[in-house]
Design an enzyme around this catalytic site. Sequence first.
Site, short mmCIF file in Angstrom:
data_model
loop_
_atom_site.label_atom_id
_atom_site.label_comp_id
_atom_site.label_asym_id
_atom_site.label_seq_id
_atom_site.Cartn_x
_atom_site.Cartn_y
_atom_site.Cartn_z
CB CYS A 2 -32.67 -57.60 -15.36
SG CYS A 2 -31.16 -57.58 -16.27
NE ARG A 27 -35.96 -60.68 -11.63
CZ ARG A 27 -36.03 -62.02 -11.82
NH1 ARG A 27 -36.68 -62.73 -10.62
NH2 ARG A 27 -35.57 -62.76 -12.74
CD1 TRP A 73 -26.62 -57.84 -10.59
CD2 TRP A 73 -26.16 -59.15 -12.07
NE1 TRP A 73 -25.65 -58.42 -10.25
CE2 TRP A 73 -25.44 -59.37 -11.12
CE3 TRP A 73 -26.26 -59.85 -13.29
CZ2 TRP A 73 -24.47 -60.31 -11.44
CZ3 TRP A 73 -25.15 -60.85 -13.43
CH2 TRP A 73 -24.17 -60.99 -12.62
CG ASN A 99 -33.99 -61.58 -16.74
OD1 ASN A 99 -32.74 -61.49 -16.29
ND2 ASN A 99 -34.94 -62.20 -16.08
N GLY A 100 -31.76 -61.64 -19.01
CA GLY A 100 -30.71 -62.91 -19.74
C GLY A 100 -29.90 -62.39 -20.39
CD GLU A 482 -26.57 -69.49 4.48
OE1 GLU A 482 -25.90 -69.78 3.67
OE2 GLU A 482 -27.30 -68.47 4.57
CE LYS A 486 -26.99 -64.83 4.14
NZ LYS A 486 -27.52 -66.25 3.29
CD GLU A 489 -25.26 -63.24 0.81
OE1 GLU A 489 -25.82 -62.95 -0.42
OE2 GLU A 489 -25.97 -63.88 1.43
CG HIS A 505 -5.68 -81.17 7.96
ND1 HIS A 505 -4.71 -81.94 7.91
CD2 HIS A 505 -6.75 -81.56 8.51
CE1 HIS A 505 -5.02 -83.05 8.49
NE2 HIS A 505 -6.28 -82.79 8.84
CE LYS A 605 -34.25 -63.57 -2.31
NZ LYS A 605 -33.53 -63.96 -1.03
C1 AGP Z 1 -27.52 -66.03 -0.26
O1 AGP Z 1 -27.63 -65.22 0.60
C2 AGP Z 1 -28.10 -65.88 -1.75
N1 AGP Z 1 -29.30 -65.34 -1.92
C3 AGP Z 1 -27.67 -66.97 -2.87
O2 AGP Z 1 -26.65 -67.62 -2.31
C4 AGP Z 1 -28.90 -67.85 -2.91
O3 AGP Z 1 -28.95 -68.79 -2.00
C5 AGP Z 1 -28.45 -68.63 -4.34
O4 AGP Z 1 -28.23 -67.61 -5.35
C6 AGP Z 1 -29.69 -69.74 -4.80
O5 AGP Z 1 -30.75 -69.14 -5.19
P1 AGP Z 1 -32.18 -69.85 -5.08
O6 AGP Z 1 -32.34 -70.47 -3.76
O7 AGP Z 1 -33.21 -68.92 -5.50
O8 AGP Z 1 -32.02 -70.69 -6.07
#
Ligand code: AGP
Length: 610
Positions: A2, A27, A73, A99-100, A482, A486, A489, A505, A605
């Site tokens: 958050c 966040r 969040w 937050n948490g 990756e 992308k 998400e 496989h 994020k």
């Molecule tokens: C990917 O696009 C995301 N933002 C997510 O997978 C991110 O890389 C992951 O949560 C790790 O975050 P960090 O690099 O801040 O530790």
Amino acid sequence: MCGIVGYTGPQSAATPLIEGLRRLEYRGYDSAGIALGTSNKLFVEKRAGKLANLEGALSQVPEVHSGIGHTRWATHGGPTDRNAHPHLDNEGKLAVIHNGIIENYSELKAELQSAGHTFHSETDTETVAHLLSDLRKEHNGDLTIAMREAVKRLRGSFTLLAVHADRPELIVGVRRNSPLVVGLGNGENFMASDVAAFIEYTKRAVELGQDEVVTITPTAVSITDLAGKAISPREYQITWDAAAAQKGGFAHFMLKEIFEQPKAVADTLIGRFVNNQIAIDELKLSEAELKNLKKIVVIACGTAFHAGLVAKYAIEKWSKIPVEVELASEFRYRDPLVDSNTLVIAISQSGETMDTLMALRHAKEFGAKVLAVCNTNSSTIPRESDAVLYTHAGPEIAVASTKALLTQIVATYLIGLYLGQVRGVIKSADVSEIYNQMLELPAQLEQILETVEPLRELTRKFADKNTVLFLGRHVGFPIALEGALKLKELAYIHAEGFAGGELKHGPIALIEEGTPVIAIVPNTHEHGLDEKMLSNIQEVKARGAKVIAIATEGIEIPGATHIIRIPNSPQLLQPVLAAVPLQVFAYEMAVARGTDVDQPRNLAKSVTVE
Ligand code: AGP
């Protein structure tokens, strides 16, 4: 996960609070709320949905000078108005944002309910409001002491801010395993999850340690530990400015960040080759320790994990040290075979990812040395590591990582070269050549970005597809993972990345008429890698796939429906280039499908919960 902001000073508090929340919305964006400290009572407004919903409800805001704000969040309790923060005590005079996760909230709630408290939400946070309210009364209205006492009773990870109507100019905060920074202004002070929230007003910041309680007024900041012992603030200067956190004419932060990649890579590489050697002064291990290293373990999550997978190829080749790459969320629950001869590299853009932080602590318990590769100055992961190599990507606001990945790859490559050099297993001429080739990456990235329009147009033709598969081999394999991440998400499309050799496989059963397959074609003949990928392309094409190949100039690709060309560079550097078309593909798919590019659903994020 958050965003939290607190303000006290001469401004009308709603302005810096809403501005701060806008910068922290990355966040979490399920709901938002503010509490303003009018004398004798609080003004509270909160709304489910994005910050815009809250702003729409704030037509009449009292002109007062302190308050707290939150963007959520959801963890405990759905994203409703009722569960939005701030949460109040039963008198409506004390407000808390969080937050948490408070792990022992059920037992505390039961205790508080039997003492007569009435709860209005399903959150864990509301427990703290009631607890603080009681403790404040016990301690003659002292909110700081109440916070210290409350924290002693809490289990879990949290940043908390509280304000009380009797002394509205005073805000109290605390952090345990979640971020909180203090911004030192002129006659005003701030608290926030991230410096972005107050960068417009001040560049002086103070970092807080674990279980430190901070009290701010417009003219004072005091920090104590849980025993009440004063702690001297560790002040630092924020090095980037407010403009870096704006969209700068781009439609989305993600697009802006894609286009910032040449600079981000250049900034991360600059100054790392001094007197014919890779220079990483931050790596505080002695030469003997580096020579004795038996193993490297990379721990990370999501995109950072993919950077680690790429790094393995280069670090092993250059340093001759075996490298394991593990999801932080798995590593932390194992009895890993690491010891004082192991270097753990914790990769994290935010420096706050809970799983990576916990894995780091776990590794340290076994005596391992931890090196953080991080983009966020003074965040928790670098602070708890033995050393840190900062990437210089600048603020990454879009939830989907782009420039963080590229800078993480080049930073870990620097580590690989450095270790190879110290251990005498790579020739200095080779180090110099590789570093010079890396210095060409920014211009090569520019070249890709200058010619990206046809790819954007092509991508739109695939917007109605529900499955996209990605294939890669060698360093192209993590990039395939990756590319799939992308797309999942951003465009909410089922996407999978596979190693080309694994196709037969199982995954090949997924191919049907028209399935898009994006194949990253290796530009090396070593081990016949290029030919093997060309065979994979033929195999999927024979089953009806439409193949988009990512390949360097000069490689013929029979069977590809479309070819996206990237500049030629040594095989190990190709991931830095090949990742970009995949980012653009996912971005454009998201735009075409009308999803929220910068704030995809259900995500945040930095994942500061387990
Ligand atoms: C990917 O696009 C995301 N933002 C997510 O997978 C991110 O890389 C992951 O949560 C790790 O975050 P960090 O690099 O801040 O530790």
